[in-house]
Every structure is written in C-alpha cells, then in structure tokens.
Design a protein around this motif. Structure first.
Motif, mmCIF file in Angstrom:
data_model
loop_
_atom_site.group_PDB
_atom_site.id
_atom_site.type_symbol
_atom_site.label_atom_id
_atom_site.label_comp_id
_atom_site.label_asym_id
_atom_site.label_seq_id
_atom_site.Cartn_x
_atom_site.Cartn_y
_atom_site.Cartn_z
ATOM 1 N N ILE A 109 0.836 -1.205 0.000
ATOM 2 C CA ILE A 109 0.000 0.000 0.000
ATOM 3 C C ILE A 109 0.871 1.255 0.000
ATOM 4 N N ASN A 110 1.896 1.266 0.859
ATOM 5 C CA ASN A 110 2.792 2.428 0.922
ATOM 6 C C ASN A 110 3.530 2.646 -0.396
ATOM 7 N N ASN A 111 4.020 1.576 -0.996
ATOM 8 C CA ASN A 111 4.721 1.710 -2.279
ATOM 9 C C ASN A 111 3.788 2.199 -3.373
ATOM 10 N N THR A 112 2.553 1.695 -3.369
ATOM 11 C CA THR A 112 1.574 2.124 -4.364
ATOM 12 C C THR A 112 1.271 3.613 -4.192
ATOM 13 N N ALA A 113 1.087 4.041 -2.950
ATOM 14 C CA ALA A 113 0.796 5.462 -2.690
ATOM 15 C C ALA A 113 1.968 6.338 -3.129
ATOM 16 N N LYS A 114 3.186 5.923 -2.866
ATOM 17 C CA LYS A 114 4.365 6.698 -3.278
ATOM 18 C C LYS A 114 4.457 6.790 -4.799
ATOM 19 N N ARG A 115 4.187 5.667 -5.472
ATOM 20 C CA ARG A 115 4.260 5.661 -6.933
ATOM 21 C C ARG A 115 3.172 6.545 -7.535
ATOM 22 N N ARG A 116 1.987 6.511 -6.944
ATOM 23 C CA ARG A 116 0.905 7.360 -7.449
ATOM 24 C C ARG A 116 1.249 8.829 -7.235
ATOM 25 N N ALA A 117 1.835 9.149 -6.093
ATOM 26 C CA ALA A 117 2.213 10.535 -5.800
ATOM 27 C C ALA A 117 3.262 11.025 -6.785
ATOM 28 N N LYS A 118 4.106 10.128 -7.246
ATOM 29 C CA LYS A 118 5.144 10.497 -8.218
ATOM 30 C C LYS A 118 4.610 10.481 -9.646
ATOM 31 N N GLY A 119 3.369 10.007 -9.818
ATOM 32 C CA GLY A 119 2.788 9.968 -11.153
ATOM 33 C C GLY A 119 3.205 8.756 -11.957
ATOM 34 N N THR A 126 -4.161 0.460 -13.010
ATOM 35 C CA THR A 126 -3.471 0.222 -11.749
ATOM 36 C C THR A 126 -2.048 -0.287 -11.969
ATOM 37 N N SER A 127 -1.673 -0.496 -13.216
ATOM 38 C CA SER A 127 -0.322 -0.966 -13.482
ATOM 39 C C SER A 127 0.590 0.215 -13.794
ATOM 40 N N PRO A 128 1.881 0.047 -13.554
ATOM 41 C CA PRO A 128 2.813 1.156 -13.819
ATOM 42 C C PRO A 128 2.835 1.527 -15.289
#
Length: 130
Positions: A109-119, A126-128
């Motif tokens: 969850i934390n990694n997903t939130a960080k990746r979303r924040a970075k765009g 939902t995939s990179p």
C-alpha cells in the motif's frame, strides 16, 4: 528467523548444543522461556550469560525444545505433547506468518501510494506506466 524448534526433545537439544554452542556464546541465540528449553539449554545458557554480561541481542533467535512425539517421551501424554507443540511451535509460527502478511500488505500500500504521488501510474489503470 525468530525461533528454531528442536523437534525431538532433550536428545535433539543435546545435539543442537554440541554443534551450535558458539551461537549461544555469541549471543545470537538463546533458550526459549518454556520449562523444557530452560532445562535442556541451562548449562550452555549459563556459559553464554558469563560470556555476554551486557545481555543478549534484542533480536536473538530463540531455540525452543519441544517434547519428542516418539515413545521415547512416554512420561508425557499425547495431550501434554500436543499442548507443548501448540503453545511453543504452531501458535507462535502462525502468529508470525500473520504479522508478516500484514506487513507485506502495508508495504505494498505504501509503495503504491508513493508511486501514485510520483505519477508512476495512469489515472485509470493500476499498473505502472511503460
């Protein structure tokens, strides 16, 4: 690794000490709090305490000695053996697995939130991004 379970009673404990006594002496492992483990590893733990007057590492691995399920441990009933295994092996192990799973989910969850924040994610997918 949080614990090592010696599965064949006092004989297994004696062999463990014979082959891995330096781990006790280094303070990397220590006897479990249960009565059987304390009895089986008493001598090596006394030596280890003298060698480590400041105590043991906080993350020291606990060595648990559980009764053998063979007839060699005939002084204990099946229910006593089962209780020992349940209390010192299965329940702590299952608890560790549950904690690990929760940590894995939180990490994801934390990694997903960080990746979303970075765009790093598309808004609809939902995939990179590639």
């Amino acid at each position: 690794v949080k614990r090592i379970v010696v599965a064949n009673g006092t004989t297994g404990g004696a062999y463990f000490v014979k082959h891995f006594s330096e781990w006790f002496m280094d303070g990397k492992i220590l006897a479990g709090e249960d009565e059987l483990s304390q009895r089986v590893f008493k001598s090596i733990m006394n030596k280890a305490k003298k060698a480590n007057p400041d105590g043991f590492e906080n993350d020291a691995i606990k060595v648990i000695c559980v009764p053998s399920v063979s007839p060699a441990a005939a002084s204990l009933s099946y229910l006593q053996k089962r209780e020992a295994w349940e209390t010192y092996c299965y329940t702590p192990g299952l608890s560790d697995v549950e904690s690990w799973k929760k940590n894995q989910i939180l990490h994801h969850i934390n990694n997903t939130a960080k990746r979303r924040a970075k765009g790093d994610f598309d808004t609809l997918a939902t995939s990179p991004k590639k």
